[in-house]
Scaffold this motif. Structure first.
Motif, PDB file in Angstrom:
ATOM      1  N   GLN A 156       1.398 -24.394   4.714  1.00 56.66           N
ATOM      2  CA  GLN A 156       1.709 -23.015   5.091  1.00 56.66           C
ATOM      3  C   GLN A 156       2.791 -22.439   4.174  1.00 56.66           C
ATOM      4  O   GLN A 156       2.670 -21.329   3.656  1.00 56.66           O
ATOM      5  CB  GLN A 156       2.185 -22.976   6.542  1.00 56.66           C
ATOM      6  CG  GLN A 156       2.688 -21.616   7.018  1.00 56.66           C
ATOM      7  CD  GLN A 156       1.546 -20.669   7.306  1.00 56.66           C
ATOM      8  OE1 GLN A 156       0.426 -21.101   7.556  1.00 56.66           O
ATOM      9  NE2 GLN A 156       1.825 -19.382   7.279  1.00 56.66           N
ATOM     10  N   LEU A 157       3.841 -23.206   3.963  1.00 54.19           N
ATOM     11  CA  LEU A 157       4.915 -22.758   3.085  1.00 54.19           C
ATOM     12  C   LEU A 157       4.436 -22.627   1.651  1.00 54.19           C
ATOM     13  O   LEU A 157       4.836 -21.720   0.920  1.00 54.19           O
ATOM     14  CB  LEU A 157       6.096 -23.729   3.171  1.00 54.19           C
ATOM     15  CG  LEU A 157       6.753 -23.852   4.549  1.00 54.19           C
ATOM     16  CD1 LEU A 157       7.825 -24.933   4.535  1.00 54.19           C
ATOM     17  CD2 LEU A 157       7.344 -22.524   4.977  1.00 54.19           C
ATOM     18  N   ALA A 158       3.576 -23.543   1.245  1.00 50.87           N
ATOM     19  CA  ALA A 158       3.035 -23.472  -0.116  1.00 50.87           C
ATOM     20  C   ALA A 158       2.203 -22.212  -0.310  1.00 50.87           C
ATOM     21  O   ALA A 158       2.228 -21.588  -1.376  1.00 50.87           O
ATOM     22  CB  ALA A 158       2.192 -24.716  -0.405  1.00 50.87           C
ATOM     23  N   ASP A 159       1.461 -21.807   0.730  1.00 45.73           N
ATOM     24  CA  ASP A 159       0.671 -20.574   0.632  1.00 45.73           C
ATOM     25  C   ASP A 159       1.577 -19.354   0.487  1.00 45.73           C
ATOM     26  O   ASP A 159       1.293 -18.438  -0.297  1.00 45.73           O
ATOM     27  CB  ASP A 159      -0.198 -20.420   1.878  1.00 45.73           C
ATOM     28  CG  ASP A 159      -1.321 -21.452   1.939  1.00 45.73           C
ATOM     29  OD1 ASP A 159      -1.618 -22.058   0.892  1.00 45.73           O
ATOM     30  OD2 ASP A 159      -1.869 -21.661   3.040  1.00 45.73           O
ATOM     31  N   ILE A 160       2.668 -19.319   1.257  1.00 46.59           N
ATOM     32  CA  ILE A 160       3.620 -18.218   1.141  1.00 46.59           C
ATOM     33  C   ILE A 160       4.246 -18.203  -0.259  1.00 46.59           C
ATOM     34  O   ILE A 160       4.346 -17.149  -0.904  1.00 46.59           O
ATOM     35  CB  ILE A 160       4.716 -18.339   2.212  1.00 46.59           C
ATOM     36  CG1 ILE A 160       4.109 -18.199   3.608  1.00 46.59           C
ATOM     37  CG2 ILE A 160       5.810 -17.282   2.003  1.00 46.59           C
ATOM     38  CD1 ILE A 160       5.071 -18.523   4.735  1.00 46.59           C
ATOM     39  N   ALA A 161       4.624 -19.396  -0.727  1.00 45.54           N
ATOM     40  CA  ALA A 161       5.233 -19.493  -2.056  1.00 45.54           C
ATOM     41  C   ALA A 161       4.271 -19.049  -3.144  1.00 45.54           C
ATOM     42  O   ALA A 161       4.674 -18.423  -4.134  1.00 45.54           O
ATOM     43  CB  ALA A 161       5.704 -20.925  -2.304  1.00 45.54           C
ATOM     44  N   ALA A 162       2.968 -19.345  -2.972  1.00 43.59           N
ATOM     45  CA  ALA A 162       1.977 -18.948  -3.971  1.00 43.59           C
ATOM     46  C   ALA A 162       1.863 -17.426  -4.058  1.00 43.59           C
ATOM     47  O   ALA A 162       1.728 -16.849  -5.150  1.00 43.59           O
ATOM     48  CB  ALA A 162       0.624 -19.570  -3.638  1.00 43.59           C
ATOM     49  N   ILE A 163       1.930 -16.756  -2.897  1.00 38.83           N
ATOM     50  CA  ILE A 163       1.870 -15.289  -2.901  1.00 38.83           C
ATOM     51  C   ILE A 163       3.129 -14.714  -3.546  1.00 38.83           C
ATOM     52  O   ILE A 163       3.069 -13.762  -4.336  1.00 38.83           O
ATOM     53  CB  ILE A 163       1.701 -14.758  -1.467  1.00 38.83           C
ATOM     54  CG1 ILE A 163       0.369 -15.231  -0.887  1.00 38.83           C
ATOM     55  CG2 ILE A 163       1.790 -13.234  -1.442  1.00 38.83           C
ATOM     56  CD1 ILE A 163       0.191 -14.914   0.579  1.00 38.83           C
ATOM     57  N   VAL A 164       4.273 -15.297  -3.220  1.00 40.13           N
ATOM     58  CA  VAL A 164       5.519 -14.855  -3.846  1.00 40.13           C
ATOM     59  C   VAL A 164       5.439 -15.021  -5.359  1.00 40.13           C
ATOM     60  O   VAL A 164       5.875 -14.149  -6.123  1.00 40.13           O
ATOM     61  CB  VAL A 164       6.712 -15.647  -3.272  1.00 40.13           C
ATOM     62  CG1 VAL A 164       7.954 -15.468  -4.143  1.00 40.13           C
ATOM     63  CG2 VAL A 164       7.000 -15.206  -1.843  1.00 40.13           C
ATOM     64  N   ASP A 165       4.874 -16.126  -5.808  1.00 40.81           N
ATOM     65  CA  ASP A 165       4.732 -16.372  -7.240  1.00 40.81           C
ATOM     66  C   ASP A 165       3.917 -15.262  -7.900  1.00 40.81           C
ATOM     67  O   ASP A 165       4.252 -14.773  -8.980  1.00 40.81           O
ATOM     68  CB  ASP A 165       4.063 -17.729  -7.458  1.00 40.81           C
ATOM     69  CG  ASP A 165       4.013 -18.123  -8.925  1.00 40.81           C
ATOM     70  OD1 ASP A 165       5.075 -18.490  -9.462  1.00 40.81           O
ATOM     71  OD2 ASP A 165       2.932 -18.035  -9.530  1.00 40.81           O
ATOM     72  N   ARG A 166       2.852 -14.833  -7.230  1.00 39.98           N
ATOM     73  CA  ARG A 166       2.031 -13.748  -7.789  1.00 39.98           C
ATOM     74  C   ARG A 166       2.771 -12.413  -7.764  1.00 39.98           C
ATOM     75  O   ARG A 166       2.645 -11.605  -8.693  1.00 39.98           O
ATOM     76  CB  ARG A 166       0.724 -13.647  -7.003  1.00 39.98           C
ATOM     77  CG  ARG A 166      -0.223 -14.820  -7.224  1.00 39.98           C
ATOM     78  CD  ARG A 166      -1.546 -14.571  -6.544  1.00 39.98           C
ATOM     79  NE  ARG A 166      -2.212 -13.384  -7.086  1.00 39.98           N
ATOM     80  CZ  ARG A 166      -3.252 -12.775  -6.494  1.00 39.98           C
ATOM     81  NH1 ARG A 166      -3.713 -13.239  -5.332  1.00 39.98           N
ATOM     82  NH2 ARG A 166      -3.804 -11.710  -7.045  1.00 39.98           N
ATOM     83  N   PHE A 167       3.522 -12.164  -6.701  1.00 43.73           N
ATOM     84  CA  PHE A 167       4.316 -10.937  -6.635  1.00 43.73           C
ATOM     85  C   PHE A 167       5.267 -10.851  -7.826  1.00 43.73           C
ATOM     86  O   PHE A 167       5.349  -9.828  -8.517  1.00 43.73           O
ATOM     87  CB  PHE A 167       5.128 -10.896  -5.337  1.00 43.73           C
ATOM     88  CG  PHE A 167       4.600  -9.944  -4.305  1.00 43.73           C
ATOM     89  CD1 PHE A 167       4.585  -8.573  -4.541  1.00 43.73           C
ATOM     90  CD2 PHE A 167       4.112 -10.406  -3.089  1.00 43.73           C
ATOM     91  CE1 PHE A 167       4.105  -7.690  -3.595  1.00 43.73           C
ATOM     92  CE2 PHE A 167       3.632  -9.535  -2.132  1.00 43.73           C
ATOM     93  CZ  PHE A 167       3.618  -8.174  -2.380  1.00 43.73           C
ATOM     94  N   VAL A 168       6.008 -11.918  -8.051  1.00 46.49           N
ATOM     95  CA  VAL A 168       6.980 -11.913  -9.145  1.00 46.49           C
ATOM     96  C   VAL A 168       6.271 -11.838 -10.484  1.00 46.49           C
ATOM     97  O   VAL A 168       6.734 -11.167 -11.412  1.00 46.49           O
ATOM     98  CB  VAL A 168       7.889 -13.156  -9.055  1.00 46.49           C
ATOM     99  CG1 VAL A 168       8.841 -13.209 -10.247  1.00 46.49           C
ATOM    100  CG2 VAL A 168       8.674 -13.146  -7.747  1.00 46.49           C
ATOM    101  N   GLY A 169       5.134 -12.501 -10.606  1.00 42.58           N
ATOM    102  CA  GLY A 169       4.373 -12.412 -11.839  1.00 42.58           C
ATOM    103  C   GLY A 169       3.880 -11.012 -12.123  1.00 42.58           C
ATOM    104  O   GLY A 169       3.837 -10.563 -13.268  1.00 42.58           O
ATOM    105  N   GLU A 170       3.495 -10.295 -11.074  1.00 40.67           N
ATOM    106  CA  GLU A 170       2.998  -8.925 -11.227  1.00 40.67           C
ATOM    107  C   GLU A 170       4.116  -7.940 -11.563  1.00 40.67           C
ATOM    108  O   GLU A 170       3.966  -7.075 -12.421  1.00 40.67           O
ATOM    109  CB  GLU A 170       2.322  -8.465  -9.929  1.00 40.67           C
ATOM    110  CG  GLU A 170       0.916  -8.961  -9.726  1.00 40.67           C
ATOM    111  CD  GLU A 170      -0.086  -8.197 -10.566  1.00 40.67           C
ATOM    112  OE1 GLU A 170       0.097  -6.982 -10.771  1.00 40.67           O
ATOM    113  OE2 GLU A 170      -1.038  -8.830 -11.039  1.00 40.67           O
ATOM    114  N   LEU A 171       5.246  -8.072 -10.845  1.00 37.56           N
ATOM    115  CA  LEU A 171       6.268  -7.024 -10.880  1.00 37.56           C
ATOM    116  C   LEU A 171       7.557  -7.421 -11.579  1.00 37.56           C
ATOM    117  O   LEU A 171       8.340  -6.543 -11.952  1.00 37.56           O
ATOM    118  CB  LEU A 171       6.616  -6.594  -9.444  1.00 37.56           C
ATOM    119  CG  LEU A 171       5.473  -6.086  -8.563  1.00 37.56           C
ATOM    120  CD1 LEU A 171       5.980  -5.792  -7.160  1.00 37.56           C
ATOM    121  CD2 LEU A 171       4.841  -4.849  -9.167  1.00 37.56           C
ATOM    122  N   GLY A 172       7.815  -8.711 -11.736  1.00 36.28           N
ATOM    123  CA  GLY A 172       9.146  -9.159 -12.138  1.00 36.28           C
ATOM    124  C   GLY A 172      10.005  -9.339 -10.908  1.00 36.28           C
ATOM    125  O   GLY A 172       9.737  -8.761  -9.840  1.00 36.28           O
TER     126      GLY A 172
END
Length: 557
Positions: free
Chosen positions: A194-210
């Motif tokens: 569950q935490l890994a899934d949240i972290a994966a979305i955060v990773d994409r957010f930062v990748g998209e926006l900085g």
């Protein structure tokens, strides 16, 4: 380099700054290229903008990968412009500006305040985050997500190498306030996956926006989700830009926020100072009301490249509050509205008040006096207040307000539109303050309550044009040029007149707009301006259609 013209938004995108930075450059530098009116829209000549930006070094904390010391915004601008042309793209930034007929033109369909990255992607990621929240309290979930954004942004290599099992302990060490959120996830049997899934979305957010923009966007999204509680910590972006715009000094060297929340005002002030006077050292100071806000504020400022001196000071410290590094030349703040219980042993028992003890049930005039007392000679402040502070008939508040006016402390008041906040539709106003004892014959009043546009079913936002209009009125009056009343609702009022009206500081008392306000809350003047804006937009669309028809060889058919 192609010939042609660019909109203000396009200049900002190509220079990789926020749109208000371009507005500030234009306002504060006489040699900034002048805009020309084309089809009812203000546009800038490409070559002139590039040449001007060649003389603007990029501050060290604003440089991106590959930019060396001494790099200029002009180099960045030319590089981005060349990349868009060389790629054979039909746009400078997808869907925002076209290259054709020898010019660069904005698309009429692009909103003025549209995000700089694809909103479909970020909206989808946000929905994914919401699905993973489960029963966890929204504030705790916010802390977890923002903590992950911070950690991913500050240590990308470690994030990629270690995995979620190692990331979480590091996160807890750096931002202890997320511990409760993590504990709740585990109690509800939300596993490492569950935490890994949240972290994966955060990773994409930062990748998209900085990191900085991801933190900023998610902070705003959580404020919308939190409702009333969100308004206690979050100031909407358009209100932030208005507060900074009407108060920023010509050369900003420091800023202080005595109720900094998650530091949205401080980060905006730091970005403003960097983009307008990048060579000038800039110090950030702030006071948070609790440990949670302090941690989030620190993360926010660090991700925006601003080193800050922050500390905790509970609201009840207003009874005798001081700051070890005051006084300050610039203060900007949005303290809690109508806050009670702020002085447990009674404000009348403290003798340090500049203008008198405020009532115990409402801290508005405690905040105003606190800010005024921390202003350095020649300094200025912008304080967001519930509008009723401007005309309250509470005896102690009336006395304090009258003394502030007589002492030259009140430079002006600006009333803003309703429904700007996620949490309340209460009427609010900006108090412009100067140090006690400032010589003054008049104060400025601006009724901006008819401005803004709906950003959803229930919430309004101020547009860039709204902010530019109000800051233009304020700046012109400060320069002694009188009232450039492009708003139709501003007035410079003598202190004698203010006294005759019982020290009522409601702008509508002096601008003549109260009687014009229809039931919907918008003034006749505001409606007229909206019609003019729509007319200009229609003209711009007609010009664009005509040009596209010529490009397709259909002209005259």
């Amino acid at each position: 380099m192609p010939d042609g013209h660019l909109s203000r938004s396009d200049v900002a995108r190509l220079a990789e700054v926020r749109r208000p930075a371009v507005t500030n450059w234009a306002r504060r530098h006489q040699d900034f290229p002048k805009a020309v009116d084309i089809g009812g829209e203000e546009l800038f000549e490409v070559r002139s903008i590039a040449a001007w930006l060649d003389g603007r070094p990029i501050p060290s904390n604003a440089r991106v990968a590959g930019e060396q010391a001494g790099s200029t915004y002009g180099e960045r601008f030319r590089r981005n412009l060349a990349a868009s042309v060389d790629a054979g793209s039909a746009s400078v930034d997808a869907g925002s500006a076209s290259v054709g007929a020898g010019s660069l033109r904005p698309s009429p369909g692009t909103p003025e305040n549209a995000p700089s990255t694809g909103s479909n992607t970020t909206n989808s990621l946000w929905e994914d985050l919401l699905r993973l929240r489960g029963p966890v309290d929204v504030l705790r979930y916010r802390n977890l997500v923002l903590g992950l954004v911070y950690l991913r942004s500050r240590d990308e290599d470690g994030w990629a190498a270690e995995g979620i099992e190692q990331v979480i302990p590091a996160l807890e060490n750096k931002t202890p306030e997320v511990h409760i959120a993590l504990r709740d996830l585990r109690v509800n049997d939300r596993t490492a996956q569950q935490l890994a899934d949240i972290a994966a979305i955060v990773d994409r957010f930062v990748g998209e926006l900085g990191g900085a923009e991801a933190f900023h966007l998610l902070l705003s999204r959580f404020a919308t989700l939190e409702g009333r509680r969100g308004g206690e910590f979050h100031t909407p972006e358009s209100v932030v830009r208005m507060l900074v715009g009407v108060s920023a000094p010509a050369i900003a060297r420091e800023v202080y926020d005595p109720a900094c929340g998650t530091a949205e005002l401080l980060t905006a002030a730091a970005v403003h100072a960097r983009e307008t006077n990048g060579r000038t050292p800039f110090q950030v100071h702030g006071t948070a009301l609790n440990a949670e806000s302090l941690a989030l504020a620190r993360m926010n400022l660090q991700l925006h490249g601003a080193d800050a001196e922050l500390r905790i000071q509970p609201a009840h410290a207003l009874c005798g509050a001081t700051h070890p590094h005051g006084p300050f030349t610039w203060i900007v703040t949005n303290p809690p509205f109508n806050m009670g219980g702020w002085c447990p042993d009674g404000p009348q028992d403290h003798g340090a008040w500049l203008y008198g003890p405020p009532p115990a049930h409402r801290a508005d005039f405690a905040w105003l006096q606190h800010v005024a007392g921390l202003l350095a000679s020649g300094g200025r402040a912008a304080v967001l207040m519930a509008l009723n502070a401007a005309f309250s008939q509470n005896p102690s508040e009336h006395v304090i307000r009258s003394r502030m006016v007589d002492d030259g402390c009140v430079e002006g008041v600006i009333v803003l539109p309703p429904r700007l906040f996620h949490s309340t539709d209460i009427a609010v106003g900006i108090w412009l303050l100067t140090p006690p004892g400032t010589p003054r014959n008049e104060a400025l009043f601006v009724d901006a309550s008819g401005l803004g546009r709906m950003a959803g079913r229930t919430r309004r936002e101020l547009t860039d044009a709204d902010i530019e209009a109000v800051t233009g009125v304020v700046d012109g009056w400060r320069r002694g040029e009188g009232i450039d009343d492009r708003l139709g609702s501003a007035a410079a009022v003598s202190l004698k007149t203010i006294r005759l009206h019982g020290y009522n500081l409601n702008p509508r008392k002096y601008t003549g707009t109260a009687a014009d306000a229809p039931a919907g809350g918008r003034t006749v003047e505001a409606l007229r301006r909206e019609l003019e804006r729509l007319g200009r937009l229609a003209t711009m669309v007609d010009v664009r259609i005509e040009r596209e028809m010529r490009n397709l060889g259909c002209h005259g058919h």
